[in-house]
Design a protein around this motif. Sequence first.
Motif, PDB file in Angstrom:
ATOM      1  N   PHE A   1       0.833  -1.203   0.000  1.00 39.58           N
ATOM      2  CA  PHE A   1       0.000   0.000   0.000  1.00 39.58           C
ATOM      3  C   PHE A   1       0.870   1.256   0.000  1.00 39.58           C
ATOM      4  CE2 PHE A   1      -2.377   3.337   2.349  1.00 39.58           C
ATOM      5  CZ  PHE A   1      -3.383   3.530   1.414  1.00 39.58           C
ATOM      6  N   HIS A   2       1.957   1.214   0.745  1.00 36.72           N
ATOM      7  CA  HIS A   2       2.921   2.319   0.744  1.00 36.72           C
ATOM      8  C   HIS A   2       3.493   2.497  -0.661  1.00 36.72           C
ATOM      9  CE1 HIS A   2       5.646   5.046   2.915  1.00 36.72           C
ATOM     10  NE2 HIS A   2       6.622   4.582   2.147  1.00 36.72           N
ATOM     11  N   MET A   3       3.746   1.384  -1.338  1.00 33.51           N
ATOM     12  CA  MET A   3       4.225   1.444  -2.713  1.00 33.51           C
ATOM     13  C   MET A   3       3.198   2.133  -3.610  1.00 33.51           C
ATOM     14  SD  MET A   3       5.876  -2.371  -3.124  1.00 33.51           S
ATOM     15  CE  MET A   3       6.309  -2.137  -4.857  1.00 33.51           C
ATOM     16  N   TYR A   4       1.927   1.818  -3.412  1.00 27.17           N
ATOM     17  CA  TYR A   4       0.868   2.434  -4.219  1.00 27.17           C
ATOM     18  C   TYR A   4       0.837   3.949  -4.025  1.00 27.17           C
ATOM     19  CZ  TYR A   4      -3.728   4.234  -5.339  1.00 27.17           C
ATOM     20  OH  TYR A   4      -4.747   5.019  -5.812  1.00 27.17           O
ATOM     21  N   ILE A   5       0.940   4.383  -2.779  1.00 25.65           N
ATOM     22  CA  ILE A   5       0.901   5.822  -2.496  1.00 25.65           C
ATOM     23  C   ILE A   5       2.009   6.550  -3.259  1.00 25.65           C
ATOM     24  CG2 ILE A   5       1.243   7.563  -0.701  1.00 25.65           C
ATOM     25  CD1 ILE A   5      -0.098   5.612   1.261  1.00 25.65           C
ATOM     26  N   PHE A   6       3.217   6.013  -3.186  1.00 27.70           N
ATOM     27  CA  PHE A   6       4.324   6.676  -3.869  1.00 27.70           C
ATOM     28  C   PHE A   6       4.280   6.460  -5.382  1.00 27.70           C
ATOM     29  CE2 PHE A   6       6.127   7.130   0.370  1.00 27.70           C
ATOM     30  CZ  PHE A   6       6.685   8.396   0.273  1.00 27.70           C
ATOM     31  N   PHE A   7       3.627   5.397  -5.810  1.00 25.59           N
ATOM     32  CA  PHE A   7       3.411   5.225  -7.240  1.00 25.59           C
ATOM     33  C   PHE A   7       2.546   6.355  -7.792  1.00 25.59           C
ATOM     34  CE2 PHE A   7      -0.048   3.715 -10.043  1.00 25.59           C
ATOM     35  CZ  PHE A   7       0.650   3.685 -11.242  1.00 25.59           C
ATOM     36  N   GLU A   8       1.499   6.710  -7.053  1.00 21.87           N
ATOM     37  CA  GLU A   8       0.626   7.808  -7.478  1.00 21.87           C
ATOM     38  C   GLU A   8       1.378   9.140  -7.453  1.00 21.87           C
ATOM     39  OE1 GLU A   8      -1.976   7.560  -8.967  1.00 21.87           O
ATOM     40  OE2 GLU A   8      -3.350   6.068  -8.196  1.00 21.87           O
ATOM     41  N   ILE A   9       2.228   9.329  -6.437  1.00 20.93           N
ATOM     42  CA  ILE A   9       3.033  10.556  -6.378  1.00 20.93           C
ATOM     43  C   ILE A   9       3.974  10.617  -7.590  1.00 20.93           C
ATOM     44  CG2 ILE A   9       4.848  11.765  -5.088  1.00 20.93           C
ATOM     45  CD1 ILE A   9       3.549  10.689  -2.522  1.00 20.93           C
ATOM     46  N   ALA A  10       4.589   9.482  -7.919  1.00 20.43           N
ATOM     47  CA  ALA A  10       5.488   9.440  -9.076  1.00 20.43           C
ATOM     48  C   ALA A  10       4.733   9.718 -10.372  1.00 20.43           C
ATOM     49  CB  ALA A  10       6.178   8.072  -9.153  1.00 20.43           C
ATOM     50  N   ALA A  11       3.517   9.180 -10.482  1.00 21.70           N
ATOM     51  CA  ALA A  11       2.713   9.412 -11.688  1.00 21.70           C
ATOM     52  C   ALA A  11       2.364  10.890 -11.837  1.00 21.70           C
ATOM     53  CB  ALA A  11       1.440   8.563 -11.638  1.00 21.70           C
ATOM     54  N   LEU A  12       2.011  11.533 -10.726  1.00 20.92           N
ATOM     55  CA  LEU A  12       1.701  12.968 -10.774  1.00 20.92           C
ATOM     56  C   LEU A  12       2.953  13.781 -11.094  1.00 20.92           C
ATOM     57  CD1 LEU A  12      -0.710  13.279  -7.713  1.00 20.92           C
ATOM     58  CD2 LEU A  12      -1.318  13.464 -10.134  1.00 20.92           C
ATOM     59  N   ALA A  13       4.082  13.345 -10.547  1.00 18.81           N
ATOM     60  CA  ALA A  13       5.346  14.052 -10.843  1.00 18.81           C
ATOM     61  C   ALA A  13       5.686  13.937 -12.328  1.00 18.81           C
ATOM     62  CB  ALA A  13       6.472  13.480  -9.989  1.00 18.81           C
ATOM     63  N   GLN A  14       5.485  12.758 -12.893  1.00 17.66           N
ATOM     64  CA  GLN A  14       5.759  12.582 -14.329  1.00 17.66           C
ATOM     65  C   GLN A  14       4.833  13.455 -15.174  1.00 17.66           C
ATOM     66  OE1 GLN A  14       6.699   8.302 -15.546  1.00 17.66           O
ATOM     67  NE2 GLN A  14       5.928   7.982 -13.483  1.00 17.66           N
ATOM     68  N   THR A  15       3.572  13.503 -14.788  1.00 19.20           N
ATOM     69  CA  THR A  15       2.630  14.364 -15.506  1.00 19.20           C
ATOM     70  C   THR A  15       3.048  15.824 -15.414  1.00 19.20           C
ATOM     71  OG1 THR A  15       0.844  12.799 -15.002  1.00 19.20           O
ATOM     72  CG2 THR A  15       0.200  14.995 -15.744  1.00 19.20           C
ATOM     73  N   GLY A  16       3.447  16.237 -14.224  1.00 22.33           N
ATOM     74  CA  GLY A  16       3.882  17.618 -14.029  1.00 22.33           C
ATOM     75  C   GLY A  16       5.120  17.955 -14.833  1.00 22.33           C
ATOM     76  N   ILE A  17       6.043  16.991 -14.939  1.00 22.79           N
ATOM     77  CA  ILE A  17       7.255  17.218 -15.737  1.00 22.79           C
ATOM     78  C   ILE A  17       6.897  17.454 -17.198  1.00 22.79           C
ATOM     79  CG2 ILE A  17       9.307  16.055 -16.664  1.00 22.79           C
ATOM     80  CD1 ILE A  17       9.677  14.813 -13.866  1.00 22.79           C
ATOM     81  N   ILE A  18       5.923  16.705 -17.709  1.00 19.76           N
ATOM     82  CA  ILE A  18       5.471  16.912 -19.095  1.00 19.76           C
ATOM     83  C   ILE A  18       4.858  18.301 -19.246  1.00 19.76           C
ATOM     84  CG2 ILE A  18       3.946  16.065 -20.917  1.00 19.76           C
ATOM     85  CD1 ILE A  18       6.261  14.217 -20.223  1.00 19.76           C
ATOM     86  N   LEU A  19       4.049  18.713 -18.283  1.00 19.57           N
ATOM     87  CA  LEU A  19       3.387  20.016 -18.367  1.00 19.57           C
ATOM     88  C   LEU A  19       4.386  21.162 -18.313  1.00 19.57           C
ATOM     89  CD1 LEU A  19       0.299  19.386 -16.039  1.00 19.57           C
ATOM     90  CD2 LEU A  19       0.302  19.556 -18.535  1.00 19.57           C
ATOM     91  N   THR A  20       5.432  21.018 -17.521  1.00 16.68           N
ATOM     92  CA  THR A  20       6.414  22.101 -17.391  1.00 16.68           C
ATOM     93  C   THR A  20       7.457  22.091 -18.509  1.00 16.68           C
ATOM     94  OG1 THR A  20       7.742  20.714 -15.909  1.00 16.68           O
ATOM     95  CG2 THR A  20       6.184  22.235 -14.886  1.00 16.68           C
ATOM     96  N   SER A  21       7.451  21.052 -19.345  1.00 14.13           N
ATOM     97  CA  SER A  21       8.446  20.975 -20.417  1.00 14.13           C
ATOM     98  C   SER A  21       8.144  21.925 -21.570  1.00 14.13           C
ATOM     99  CB  SER A  21       8.544  19.532 -20.941  1.00 14.13           C
ATOM    100  OG  SER A  21       9.091  18.680 -19.961  1.00 14.13           O
TER     101      SER A  21
END
Length: 497
Positions: A144-164
């Motif tokens: 479950f801890h892995m899932y939480i950080f998986f979602e954080i990583a997914a949002l970070a990846q999305t944000g990186i695309i938006l800021t590119s």
Amino acid sequence: MNELIPLMVIIPIACALLLNLFHTKDKTITILALTVAIILPIIPLLSNYGLHYFGGHAPLINTGTLLNSLPSNISDSALAIFHPAVTYSYESLQKIFIFVLGIVAFFAIFTSLSQTKKISGPLMFLMFMGTAAVTAILLSDDIFHMYIFFEIAALAQTGIILTSKTKDNYETALKYLIIGSVGGPLLLLGIGLLLGLVGSVNISDIVYAISHNLVDPLSPAFLLAFGLIFFGWLYSSGLPPFHTIKSSLYSKALPHASSLLQAFTVVTFIGFGIAIFRIFSILPFFETLIIVFSLLAMILGVTMAIMQKDFMRMIGFLAVGELGYIGLGFGLATQFSVTAGLFQALNEIIITALIIIGFGAVLYLTNTSDTKKLGGLIVDNPALAIMVLIGGFALAGVPPLNGFQSKLMIIQASLNSGFPEISIIAILVSIITFMTFMKVFHSIFLKPKPRNLKLVNKKVPKSIILSVGVLLIICIVLGLFPQLATDNISQFVMGLI
């Protein structure tokens, strides 16, 4: 407990928050980002192997005085060994992968700071937050801890695309979010089913419950949990049917950020892959399913890559295809094959980062990634061209580079397991990968320079040359001395199989 273990996650998170706070102060951002980027690969080298229990809440069996004071129906049950706290496990595998992740993160941040006149605080925030998230995924023994950080990583990846701020980046980010709104909840639902069956989301506890017949692995609830978690794994890693959107992420991010994105993907892939292997490898169809999706990724990856005119999109598809080799290691399910797959994962992080940063110099010089509009760049940048060429050889598995060593191990593992057909497919995919890369390399560096090609920037930044050079040295060293990585990986796999 080793207090350095959680610092691998806490330090980049703290840095990300500070960068967000000081986002308008370029000098402060530069100093802070570079300082922490240097620290990231050092911490795993200083940390000792072991477990870290958050809050100090170790299993009851580790606290003899407390255990003896409890009723026998608790002290003699599985509750005595279950983990009441989120647990981080730091072993030889985590050491080498977190170290390499730190190296790639450093070069991604270093090249980003040196190429842009106006430093993006939000981009730095997202890069550090993503690094912290995937590090937590690799360390955590709690799904479950892995899932939480998986979602954080997914949002970070999305944000990186938006800021590119690249062409069609908003569309790609929106598509990834929409798919994630399905893949993420299904993954969480599967974890919830495991919690209902076992009473714990700690992976070691789940494995104990299955091995001691406390859970029926063929029950409908357990099979449904596997299906949901497996689907979430496909989404997070970019295996088919999600290979197209994952390759788009790489192509819509700026090169220095894209090099880190692919590292995020590979680390997430192996983090959840190891968890799935530990929990569900008991299922009779597990190995076949992994092999099928891995072969699909390899075939679709190179097939779609060879049709691309955009070199960033080509790299994206090749990177997704390379994940298939890692999956084969898990699917063949022997100690040697899993070691080979994890070694391939390590090599993919390094090689793909080298190629993305190297080709990123072309984008920096010309402001285009369309191979039809490029040519003749080897005249002005021969050293860069040669280093990128050798990186492409490593990607395709040309000896004596590191990609050759890991792919050779996977081919040997396939033969040892009685699947020569898989070995043949792996060799053919490597050949096509070589052809695809050489086609793009020729278009960029070797063919005559188009008359209308204008260089936006005259020189390649020294940060790119340094980054590509160091990554290439790592490729050569691991190619000549693969035991530097495989010994650590094999030590971990011995406890996994």
